[in-house]
Every structure is written in C-alpha cells, then in structure tokens.
Design a protein around this motif. Structure first.
Motif, mmCIF file in Angstrom:
data_model
loop_
_atom_site.group_PDB
_atom_site.id
_atom_site.type_symbol
_atom_site.label_atom_id
_atom_site.label_comp_id
_atom_site.label_asym_id
_atom_site.label_seq_id
_atom_site.Cartn_x
_atom_site.Cartn_y
_atom_site.Cartn_z
ATOM 1 N N LYS A 17 0.816 -1.215 -0.154
ATOM 2 C CA LYS A 17 0.034 0.046 0.153
ATOM 3 C C LYS A 17 0.787 1.143 0.104
ATOM 4 C CE LYS A 17 -3.991 -2.085 2.127
ATOM 5 N NZ LYS A 17 -5.174 -1.614 3.133
ATOM 6 N N PHE A 18 0.564 2.221 -0.931
ATOM 7 C CA PHE A 18 1.118 3.523 -0.877
ATOM 8 C C PHE A 18 0.116 4.497 -0.198
ATOM 9 C CE2 PHE A 18 2.661 0.862 -4.531
ATOM 10 C CZ PHE A 18 4.168 0.520 -4.109
ATOM 11 N N ASN A 19 0.142 4.641 0.804
ATOM 12 C CA ASN A 19 -0.816 5.335 1.479
ATOM 13 C C ASN A 19 -0.750 6.837 1.096
ATOM 14 O OD1 ASN A 19 -1.805 3.268 2.870
ATOM 15 N ND2 ASN A 19 -0.238 3.336 4.628
ATOM 16 N N THR A 20 0.466 7.351 1.043
ATOM 17 C CA THR A 20 0.484 8.907 0.643
ATOM 18 C C THR A 20 -0.271 9.021 -0.731
ATOM 19 O OG1 THR A 20 2.950 8.493 -0.350
ATOM 20 C CG2 THR A 20 2.327 9.418 1.920
ATOM 21 N N LEU A 21 -0.340 8.006 -1.708
ATOM 22 C CA LEU A 21 -0.927 8.045 -3.061
ATOM 23 C C LEU A 21 -2.251 7.608 -3.015
ATOM 24 C CD1 LEU A 21 2.004 7.052 -5.066
ATOM 25 C CD2 LEU A 21 1.357 9.184 -4.847
ATOM 26 N N GLY A 22 -2.785 6.957 -1.949
ATOM 27 C CA GLY A 22 -4.044 6.342 -2.094
ATOM 28 C C GLY A 22 -4.069 5.047 -2.895
ATOM 29 N N ALA A 23 -2.935 4.385 -3.290
ATOM 30 C CA ALA A 23 -2.790 3.217 -4.261
ATOM 31 C C ALA A 23 -2.384 2.078 -3.599
ATOM 32 C CB ALA A 23 -1.955 3.904 -5.401
ATOM 33 N N ALA A 24 -2.625 1.074 -4.369
ATOM 34 C CA ALA A 24 -2.067 -0.227 -3.683
ATOM 35 C C ALA A 24 -1.375 -0.993 -4.969
ATOM 36 C CB ALA A 24 -3.195 -1.402 -3.383
ATOM 37 N N LEU A 25 -0.417 -1.690 -4.681
ATOM 38 C CA LEU A 25 0.178 -2.661 -5.687
ATOM 39 C C LEU A 25 -0.044 -4.309 -5.421
ATOM 40 C CD1 LEU A 25 1.631 -2.740 -8.275
ATOM 41 C CD2 LEU A 25 3.724 -2.654 -6.972
ATOM 42 N N MET A 109 -8.904 4.551 -5.748
ATOM 43 C CA MET A 109 -10.391 4.617 -6.087
ATOM 44 C C MET A 109 -10.665 6.003 -6.737
ATOM 45 S SD MET A 109 -11.199 2.078 -4.714
ATOM 46 C CE MET A 109 -12.211 1.511 -3.233
ATOM 47 N N ARG A 110 -9.453 6.568 -7.312
ATOM 48 C CA ARG A 110 -9.899 8.019 -8.294
ATOM 49 C C ARG A 110 -9.056 7.658 -9.500
ATOM 50 N NH1 ARG A 110 -4.995 10.200 -7.910
ATOM 51 N NH2 ARG A 110 -3.604 9.728 -5.901
ATOM 52 N N ALA A 111 -9.455 8.632 -10.293
ATOM 53 C CA ALA A 111 -8.643 8.679 -11.647
ATOM 54 C C ALA A 111 -6.939 8.907 -11.323
ATOM 55 C CB ALA A 111 -9.198 10.024 -12.415
ATOM 56 N N PHE A 112 -6.184 8.187 -12.122
ATOM 57 C CA PHE A 112 -4.848 8.298 -12.179
ATOM 58 C C PHE A 112 -4.311 9.803 -12.552
ATOM 59 C CE2 PHE A 112 -5.180 3.829 -12.754
ATOM 60 C CZ PHE A 112 -4.642 3.291 -11.523
ATOM 61 N N ASN A 113 -3.352 10.202 -11.842
ATOM 62 C CA ASN A 113 -3.011 11.525 -12.284
ATOM 63 C C ASN A 113 -1.481 11.647 -12.268
ATOM 64 O OD1 ASN A 113 -1.351 11.542 -9.691
ATOM 65 N ND2 ASN A 113 -2.800 12.890 -8.743
ATOM 66 N N LYS A 114 -0.894 12.679 -12.792
ATOM 67 C CA LYS A 114 0.600 12.553 -13.398
ATOM 68 C C LYS A 114 1.650 11.952 -12.362
ATOM 69 C CE LYS A 114 4.424 15.306 -15.300
ATOM 70 N NZ LYS A 114 5.440 14.018 -15.233
ATOM 71 N N ASP A 116 0.636 9.513 -9.890
ATOM 72 C CA ASP A 116 0.302 8.319 -9.868
ATOM 73 C C ASP A 116 1.084 7.545 -11.189
ATOM 74 O OD1 ASP A 116 -1.461 8.900 -7.803
ATOM 75 O OD2 ASP A 116 -2.987 9.413 -9.139
ATOM 76 N N LEU A 117 0.876 8.119 -12.419
ATOM 77 C CA LEU A 117 1.566 7.460 -13.666
ATOM 78 C C LEU A 117 2.995 7.471 -13.533
ATOM 79 C CD1 LEU A 117 -1.024 8.798 -16.033
ATOM 80 C CD2 LEU A 117 -1.150 6.413 -15.189
ATOM 81 N N ASP A 118 3.416 8.712 -13.059
ATOM 82 C CA ASP A 118 4.969 8.559 -12.731
ATOM 83 C C ASP A 118 5.405 7.402 -12.001
ATOM 84 O OD1 ASP A 118 5.255 10.605 -14.686
ATOM 85 O OD2 ASP A 118 5.732 12.104 -13.029
ATOM 86 N N HIS A 119 4.754 7.174 -10.863
ATOM 87 C CA HIS A 119 5.144 6.243 -9.725
ATOM 88 C C HIS A 119 5.035 4.984 -10.420
ATOM 89 C CE1 HIS A 119 3.970 3.744 -6.255
ATOM 90 N NE2 HIS A 119 5.164 4.087 -5.936
ATOM 91 N N TRP A 120 3.921 4.759 -11.342
ATOM 92 C CA TRP A 120 3.591 3.421 -11.970
ATOM 93 C C TRP A 120 4.754 3.165 -12.827
ATOM 94 C CZ3 TRP A 120 1.940 -1.373 -12.024
ATOM 95 C CH2 TRP A 120 1.648 -2.113 -13.108
ATOM 96 N N GLN A 121 5.323 4.317 -13.753
ATOM 97 C CA GLN A 121 6.355 4.163 -14.604
ATOM 98 C C GLN A 121 7.494 3.630 -13.816
ATOM 99 O OE1 GLN A 121 5.862 4.318 -18.258
ATOM 100 N NE2 GLN A 121 7.731 3.344 -18.163
ATOM 101 N N HIS A 122 7.827 4.126 -12.730
ATOM 102 C CA HIS A 122 8.975 3.834 -11.858
ATOM 103 C C HIS A 122 9.016 2.298 -11.657
ATOM 104 C CE1 HIS A 122 12.432 4.466 -9.138
ATOM 105 N NE2 HIS A 122 11.724 3.790 -8.268
ATOM 106 N N ILE A 123 7.828 1.792 -11.362
ATOM 107 C CA ILE A 123 7.664 0.341 -11.000
ATOM 108 C C ILE A 123 8.154 -0.247 -11.843
ATOM 109 C CG2 ILE A 123 6.058 -1.350 -10.058
ATOM 110 C CD1 ILE A 123 4.734 1.005 -8.254
ATOM 111 N N LYS A 124 7.551 -0.247 -12.904
ATOM 112 C CA LYS A 124 7.416 -0.829 -14.248
ATOM 113 C C LYS A 124 9.076 -0.929 -14.613
ATOM 114 C CE LYS A 124 4.644 1.189 -16.918
ATOM 115 N NZ LYS A 124 3.811 1.414 -18.029
ATOM 116 N N ASN A 125 9.780 0.444 -14.625
ATOM 117 C CA ASN A 125 11.104 0.526 -15.049
ATOM 118 C C ASN A 125 12.091 -0.071 -14.257
ATOM 119 O OD1 ASN A 125 10.326 1.819 -17.405
ATOM 120 N ND2 ASN A 125 10.896 4.034 -16.400
#
Length: 130
Positions: A17-25, A109-114, A116-125
């Motif tokens: 859980k990434f609490n500061t982003l409100g996201a989970a992986l 639980m919300r639309a992805f913003n920049k 979030d998408l940068d974080h996701w890109q970092h994970i993938k890379n």
C-alpha cells in the motif's frame, strides 16, 4: 529461506500500500497449465471480471517492455469498475516468466494523475526478475 521436502508451486500474492498516493500494488504469481498461453489466461480473467464487477469498463491495452533492461515483454491493460459502491481504477501488467504468469495490479479509488502514472512508470522500469 524455506526448505521444502517436495516440489512446490509458487502461487503467492503480495500487497503493498502506498498510503500517500492512496494506491495499492498487488503481485500475483500463478503457473500456466501445459499448452496454455498468456493471452488465453488474460482473456479468461477479463471475461470473469466483466461478469463479477458492476460497470466494468475495459480501457487501453498495449504490449510493452518492462524491467531494468526493458527486456521482458508484458501486456498493460487499464480498466475500471464499481466495487462496494466505489469506482476502482486499475492498471494491470501481465508477463510470463518461464511457465509462471506474473500479474501486477496497480489500483486506486480515483482517476490516475501524473504523479500516479510517474510512480507506476518507475515501478515498471525498475522491476528485476531473478
């Protein structure tokens, strides 16, 4: 390290859980059956999600390269649905490593913003498979 006396199948599930982003992986591992392809599993799982989730919407789907050296092929799929009266957004990343299917699920639980998408890109890379 665990030492098992018999061969095992890794079907583990990890949740971060990434609490500061409100996201989970979520990382899910599963064995492919003989003569089963990654694409067949993806289609089957998406079909099950469509049946099980309210207002399921399938977004973009693309083939990408992931990892430290961009050496592993993967499918990236965006989707959203209603769960417990809340809209859930997910980006799925599915890849095959030998006979094992690896599924990463980045959701919130919300639309992805920049950010979030940068974080996701970092994970993938920065994925490293051993």
């Amino acid at each position: 390290h665990l030492d098992f006396p018999h061969a095992i199948e890794d079907a583990s599930l990890n949740v971060w859980k990434f609490n500061t982003l409100g996201a989970a992986l979520v990382l899910n591992r599963t064995q492919l059956q003989p003569n089963q392809t990654m694409d067949e599993v993806i289609e089957s799982q998406l079909s099950e999600l469509k049946k099980a989730m309210k207002s399921f919407h399938l977004g973009s789907q693309k083939s990408i390269l992931i990892g430290l050296n961009s050496s592993l092929e993967a499918k990236e799929i965006e989707c959203e649905f209603i769960q417990n009266d809340q809209k859930v957004r997910q980006i799925l990343l599915i890849s095959q490593l030998n006979n094992q299917l690896l599924v990463l699920n980045y959701s919130q639980m919300r639309a992805f913003n920049k950010i979030d998408l940068d974080h996701w890109q970092h994970i993938k890379n920065n994925l490293e498979f051993r």
